[in-house]
Motif scaffolding. Structure first.
Motif, PDB file in Angstrom:
ATOM      1  N   LEU A   3      41.431  41.992  37.813  1.00  0.00           N
ATOM      2  CA  LEU A   3      41.938  41.784  39.167  1.00  0.00           C
ATOM      3  C   LEU A   3      41.233  40.561  39.754  1.00  0.00           C
ATOM      4  N   LEU A   4      42.028  39.664  40.335  1.00  0.00           N
ATOM      5  CA  LEU A   4      41.442  38.456  40.926  1.00  0.00           C
ATOM      6  C   LEU A   4      41.612  38.524  42.446  1.00  0.00           C
ATOM      7  N   ILE A   5      40.510  38.423  43.152  1.00  0.00           N
ATOM      8  CA  ILE A   5      40.563  38.412  44.624  1.00  0.00           C
ATOM      9  C   ILE A   5      40.361  36.966  45.051  1.00  0.00           C
ATOM     10  N   GLU A  24      36.642  42.847  36.252  1.00  0.00           N
ATOM     11  CA  GLU A  24      37.143  43.329  34.967  1.00  0.00           C
ATOM     12  C   GLU A  24      36.621  44.728  34.748  1.00  0.00           C
ATOM     13  N   GLY A  25      37.516  45.673  34.560  1.00  0.00           N
ATOM     14  CA  GLY A  25      37.092  47.068  34.464  1.00  0.00           C
ATOM     15  C   GLY A  25      36.430  47.473  35.774  1.00  0.00           C
ATOM     16  N   GLU A  26      35.221  48.016  35.674  1.00  0.00           N
ATOM     17  CA  GLU A  26      34.567  48.545  36.883  1.00  0.00           C
ATOM     18  C   GLU A  26      33.640  47.546  37.574  1.00  0.00           C
ATOM     19  N   THR A  27      33.436  46.375  36.947  1.00  0.00           N
ATOM     20  CA  THR A  27      32.404  45.474  37.484  1.00  0.00           C
ATOM     21  C   THR A  27      32.938  44.069  37.787  1.00  0.00           C
ATOM     22  N   ILE A  28      32.078  43.297  38.456  1.00  0.00           N
ATOM     23  CA  ILE A  28      32.419  41.909  38.783  1.00  0.00           C
ATOM     24  C   ILE A  28      32.075  41.035  37.577  1.00  0.00           C
ATOM     25  N   ARG A  29      33.079  40.266  37.127  1.00  0.00           N
ATOM     26  CA  ARG A  29      32.898  39.472  35.919  1.00  0.00           C
ATOM     27  C   ARG A  29      32.536  38.020  36.250  1.00  0.00           C
ATOM     28  N   ALA A  30      33.143  37.507  37.339  1.00  0.00           N
ATOM     29  CA  ALA A  30      32.890  36.101  37.695  1.00  0.00           C
ATOM     30  C   ALA A  30      33.124  35.898  39.183  1.00  0.00           C
ATOM     31  N   ILE A  31      32.381  34.943  39.732  1.00  0.00           N
ATOM     32  CA  ILE A  31      32.581  34.544  41.128  1.00  0.00           C
ATOM     33  C   ILE A  31      32.598  33.020  41.133  1.00  0.00           C
ATOM     34  N   GLY A  32      33.585  32.427  41.755  1.00  0.00           N
ATOM     35  CA  GLY A  32      33.600  30.964  41.765  1.00  0.00           C
ATOM     36  C   GLY A  32      34.727  30.424  42.605  1.00  0.00           C
TER      37      GLY A  32
END
Ligand code: DUC
Ligand code: ZN
Ligand code: ZN
Ligand code: ZN
Length: 460
Positions: A3-5, A24-32
């Protein structure tokens, strides 16, 4: 599932910037900035603030108390919390005097497991500290992930421990890597004043307030701080309400002690004038009681000075019919008020919107500090790569009005009926899943997980 916010203004305890968050899944994968990554779904957060999921470290769900039970179950209470942007709560297990901590935990597990909608953890309230209890502390910390131990300096005969037990408990908890928390009011003085008022036929809710003067809290807070300093045990005062108690804490900070302070939203924005109005005042009968305007000022200042680290609720709702148990005697009114759903919106509206605190401070006291103090950080309490994707998308301009007609708590009145709020929770994610969308809850009971907590260091 990803999911992309996009384009939200991300607020943490230290930063504020517009960026995208990939979950991705239950956690934050990337911020940018302008992430051009594939995602299964996209949410446009343009114009919205993005906060970490709120953490309320002081709630009483389905709790036996004063001859009845608090009216929110783990299901209704955590669902209402999610509606208000609080994704994790810490509830209190109460040891029964003469019984083990293990029995108490089994009792709470039987009601919360498979029932909670939002994530939750437990504090263990130690109401009878003896050699059997001592042996259970290590097990709670090492095996159950319960690392904080609540004590009561009031409610004699049901919950209160004496100072002999307090010091012994602190020594054991320190040894095992936990923290002692406290309801700091002088129970004996309060019991005396309650009895005196009743004997004089002074039975209205106003006398609940007059039976717990500021001195009872200032004295107990100072005494607790001294015992914690002597034993070196990391310590935390729950629901601190007043100037006198905060001054006692100021003394403790001079000796560089590991002592944290929580206040609750009601003590920042409501005052004791609510008790003047006959039995209506029962809605706000809680312990400690609401205080004076000067205490509100002290508490806001304490937040900005870093002396008050947490804003919680002490959510302990009772139906009006339950409050009526005390219609002829204030001492029989079940203590507590509902706020689990309203904390974040009230703190934003009354704190940030009015300019009393910054957005970063808001996140610090409502999300990050509770996570750090109670061993949930960095899994919970911030927006960072690797953290749980517990996120609140918040519209800082939308106005709405609080009412029992629209709230989700299982209680038939609101302590904030008619309050006009600026700022509204729009979308809530818990562990990567959209759980609240525009007022609708999208998950069933049982979605909430029990979160084991880490040992506490007494530093944040
Ligand atoms: N105070 C309340 O108002 N309710 C629950 C317990 C407490 O200490
Ligand atoms: Zn709502
Ligand atoms: Zn309390
Ligand atoms: Zn409480």
């Amino acid at each position: 599932m990803s999911l992309l916010i996009k384009n939200g203004r991300i607020i943490t305890a230290t930063d504020a910037y517009v960026a995208d968050i990939l979950v991705e899944g239950e956690t934050i994968r990337a911020i940018g900035k302008d992430l051009s990554l594939h995602a299964d779904e996209t949410i446009d957060a343009t114009g919205l603030l993005v906060f970490p999921g709120g953490i309320d470290p002081h709630v009483h769900l389905d709790m036996p108390f004063m001859g009845t039970f608090s009216s929110d179950t783990h299901e209704t209470g955590t669902r209402a919390a999610l509606h208000g942007g609080t994704t994790t709560v810490i509830d209190f297990v109460l040891q029964k005097q003469g019984h083990s901590l293990k029995d108490a935990l089994a009792d709470w597990n039987s009601r919360a497991r498979g029932t909670a909608v939002g994530d939750y953890s437990f504090h263990m309230a130690v109401t009878d500290f003896n050699e059997n209890t001592r042996a259970e502390i290590k097990h709670m910390i090492e095996n159950e992930g319960i690392t904080s131990f609540k004590t009561f300096m009031a409610y004699k005969g049901a919950l209160m421990i004496d100072d002999r037990q307090m010091v012994a408990l602190m020594q054991e908890v320190k040894k095992q890597g936990g923290m002692v928390t406290v309801h700091a009011t002088n129970g004996d003085v309060i019991d005396y004043l309650v009895a005196k008022h009743r004997a004089e036929g002074k039975l209205a809710p106003l006398y609940h307030y007059l039976s717990q003067p500021e001195m009872t809290e200032a004295e107990a807070s100072g005494r607790f701080a001294d015992m914690a300093d002597y034993t070196g045990c990391p310590a935390y005062i729950v629901h601190l309400t007043c100037e006198g108690a905060l001054n006692a804490v100021r003394n403790a900070t001079r000796r560089n002690q590991k002592l944290f302070v929580e206040t609750c939203i009601q003590y920042l924005i409501l005052d004791a004038s609510l008790y003047e109005d006959d039995f209506e005042g029962a809605k706000w009968v809680m312990s400690p009681p609401l205080r004076e305007k000067k205490d509100q000022t002290t508490l806001w200042a304490g937040i900005n000075q870093g002396l008050v680290q947490v804003v919680a609720t002490d959510h302990c709702p009772f139906m009006w019919e339950q409050k009526l148990m005390g219609k002829d005697d204030f001492s029989k009114i079940p203590n507590g008020h509902p706020a689990i759903e309203n904390r974040l919106e009230l703190l934003y509206s009354e704190g940030v919107h009015t300019g009393k605190i910054t957005l970063n401070k808001y996140v610090e006291v409502a999300c990050t500090n509770p996570a750090k103090i109670f061993g949930l950080f960095p899994k919970k309490g911030t927006i960072a790569v690797g953290s749980d994707a517990d996120l609140v998308l918040f519209d800082p301009t939308e106005k709405h009005t609080i009412s029992a007609k629209t709230h989700h708590m299982n209680v038939d009145y609101s302590a904030y009926e008619g309050w006009e709020i600026t700022g509204k929770v729009k979308t809530v994610l818990l562990r990567g899943k959209v759980v609240i969308d525009n007022g609708n809850c999208l998950v069933e009971k049982g979605y909430g997980k029990f979160i084991k907590r880490n040992k506490v260091s007494g530093t944040i």
